[in-house]
Design a protein around this motif. Sequence first.
Motif, PDB file in Angstrom:
ATOM      1  N   GLY A  25      -6.884   3.212  -0.139  1.00 11.03           N
ATOM      2  CA  GLY A  25      -6.612   1.841  -0.568  1.00 11.03           C
ATOM      3  C   GLY A  25      -5.535   1.144   0.245  1.00 11.03           C
ATOM      4  O   GLY A  25      -5.482  -0.090   0.271  1.00 11.03           O
ATOM      5  N   GLY A  26      -4.674   1.916   0.927  1.00  5.04           N
ATOM      6  CA  GLY A  26      -3.655   1.348   1.796  1.00  5.04           C
ATOM      7  C   GLY A  26      -4.126   1.099   3.210  1.00  5.04           C
ATOM      8  O   GLY A  26      -3.355   0.649   4.059  1.00  5.04           O
ATOM      9  N   MET A  27      -5.416   1.400   3.483  1.00  8.12           N
ATOM     10  CA  MET A  27      -6.077   1.132   4.773  1.00  8.12           C
ATOM     11  C   MET A  27      -5.365   1.806   5.947  1.00  8.12           C
ATOM     12  O   MET A  27      -5.366   1.299   7.072  1.00  8.12           O
ATOM     13  CB  MET A  27      -6.162  -0.378   5.017  1.00  8.12           C
ATOM     14  N   GLN A  28      -4.797   2.981   5.692  1.00 10.65           N
ATOM     15  CA  GLN A  28      -4.067   3.687   6.750  1.00 10.65           C
ATOM     16  C   GLN A  28      -4.950   4.588   7.602  1.00 10.65           C
ATOM     17  O   GLN A  28      -4.544   4.972   8.700  1.00 10.65           O
ATOM     18  CB  GLN A  28      -2.948   4.522   6.127  1.00 10.65           C
ATOM     19  N   VAL A  29      -6.141   4.935   7.109  1.00 17.48           N
ATOM     20  CA  VAL A  29      -6.999   5.888   7.819  1.00 17.48           C
ATOM     21  C   VAL A  29      -8.215   5.161   8.379  1.00 17.48           C
ATOM     22  O   VAL A  29      -8.957   4.500   7.641  1.00 17.48           O
ATOM     23  CB  VAL A  29      -7.455   7.025   6.887  1.00 17.48           C
ATOM     24  N   PRO A  70       1.270  -6.915   3.760  1.00 14.96           N
ATOM     25  CA  PRO A  70       2.387  -7.365   2.929  1.00 14.96           C
ATOM     26  C   PRO A  70       3.542  -6.374   2.993  1.00 14.96           C
ATOM     27  O   PRO A  70       3.384  -5.245   3.470  1.00 14.96           O
ATOM     28  CB  PRO A  70       1.779  -7.432   1.527  1.00 14.96           C
ATOM     29  N   ALA A  71       4.689  -6.784   2.507  1.00 15.40           N
ATOM     30  CA  ALA A  71       5.866  -5.916   2.514  1.00 15.40           C
ATOM     31  C   ALA A  71       5.567  -4.603   1.804  1.00 15.40           C
ATOM     32  O   ALA A  71       4.965  -4.591   0.725  1.00 15.40           O
ATOM     33  CB  ALA A  71       7.036  -6.624   1.836  1.00 15.40           C
ATOM     34  N   GLY A  72       5.948  -3.507   2.432  1.00 18.84           N
ATOM     35  CA  GLY A  72       5.720  -2.192   1.846  1.00 18.84           C
ATOM     36  C   GLY A  72       4.450  -1.524   2.312  1.00 18.84           C
ATOM     37  O   GLY A  72       4.182  -0.376   1.952  1.00 18.84           O
ATOM     38  N   PHE A  73       3.635  -2.224   3.107  1.00 15.90           N
ATOM     39  CA  PHE A  73       2.389  -1.672   3.637  1.00 15.90           C
ATOM     40  C   PHE A  73       2.396  -1.778   5.156  1.00 15.90           C
ATOM     41  O   PHE A  73       3.068  -2.642   5.738  1.00 15.90           O
ATOM     42  CB  PHE A  73       1.179  -2.424   3.072  1.00 15.90           C
ATOM     43  N   PHE A 239       1.904   0.369  -6.389  1.00 13.48           N
ATOM     44  CA  PHE A 239       0.907   1.075  -5.570  1.00 13.48           C
ATOM     45  C   PHE A 239       1.385   2.484  -5.241  1.00 13.48           C
ATOM     46  O   PHE A 239       2.544   2.686  -4.850  1.00 13.48           O
ATOM     47  CB  PHE A 239       0.631   0.306  -4.284  1.00 13.48           C
ATOM     48  N   GLU A 240       0.491   3.435  -5.379  1.00 16.19           N
ATOM     49  CA  GLU A 240       0.812   4.842  -5.117  1.00 16.19           C
ATOM     50  C   GLU A 240       0.439   5.185  -3.681  1.00 16.19           C
ATOM     51  O   GLU A 240      -0.721   5.362  -3.366  1.00 16.19           O
ATOM     52  CB  GLU A 240       0.034   5.746  -6.095  1.00 16.19           C
ATOM     53  N   HIS A 241       1.442   5.235  -2.823  1.00 11.20           N
ATOM     54  CA  HIS A 241       1.196   5.521  -1.402  1.00 11.20           C
ATOM     55  C   HIS A 241       0.886   7.002  -1.226  1.00 11.20           C
ATOM     56  O   HIS A 241       1.481   7.846  -1.904  1.00 11.20           O
ATOM     57  CB  HIS A 241       2.414   5.146  -0.566  1.00 11.20           C
TER      58      HIS A 241
END
Length: 241
Positions: A25-29, A70-73, A239-241
């Motif tokens: 959900g954080g679109m990191q992968v 956004p901030a934090g992502f 949000f749970e990173h």
Amino acid sequence: GHVTVDGVQMPTAGALSHRNLVINGGMQVSQRSTSTAVTTAGTFVLDRFTTGHGSGFNINSTISQSSTAPAGFSNSYKVDVTTVSTPTGGQNGLILTKIEAQDLQHLQYGASGAQACTLSFWVRSNKTGTYCFQIVHTDADKYQLHEYTISSADTWEKKTITIVGNTADAIANDNGVGFELRWHLASGSSDHVSASSTWTGSSQGHFATSNQVNLFDNTSNEWYLTGVSLEVGEKATPFEH
């Protein structure tokens, strides 16, 4: 009525970790590619998120893992329109992700204790207006359809949507699709229906309301998504990173 940790609301039941049912959900992968030209449905770029369309709608765009966030992502899912298209009839374009049925058993669907869920996400676009989010309960062939509004151009906005539980229909305990989460970007008039905050029969159509904007009406249009979380309960937690 809630539990707080250092002033931040947390779940009232269950673990304080592993709340988010959405993977990436954080679109990191983004293992396949960080940028791909897209024309059709079923194109994966960022892991677990793919394109969808109906009746051959032209969804020509470049989809990429963006560092605009956004901030934090750190990352977001970016749709950059490359060809103007206007949906007609049953045509539509959307972004979606699926959740396996066996990962949803604690929702207790099909029983009196069916749990409500809360979807939260960050979204941004230069094209303001009304957009639609549709959640499909695949085994029951039912959906809910919710509108959200992008109010300010090129500004990150957090949206929160409550999904009521389904006491009538169970979710199979298998590795099939339990939920399909759909963010609509364009919709033809044949697929326009009313918004519904209760579970409604669907034939699993790609439905949106008549208020849905057409993101594909200009090649300058962009749409970003990140911070996607689906968790048990009627309020969103951080949000749970």
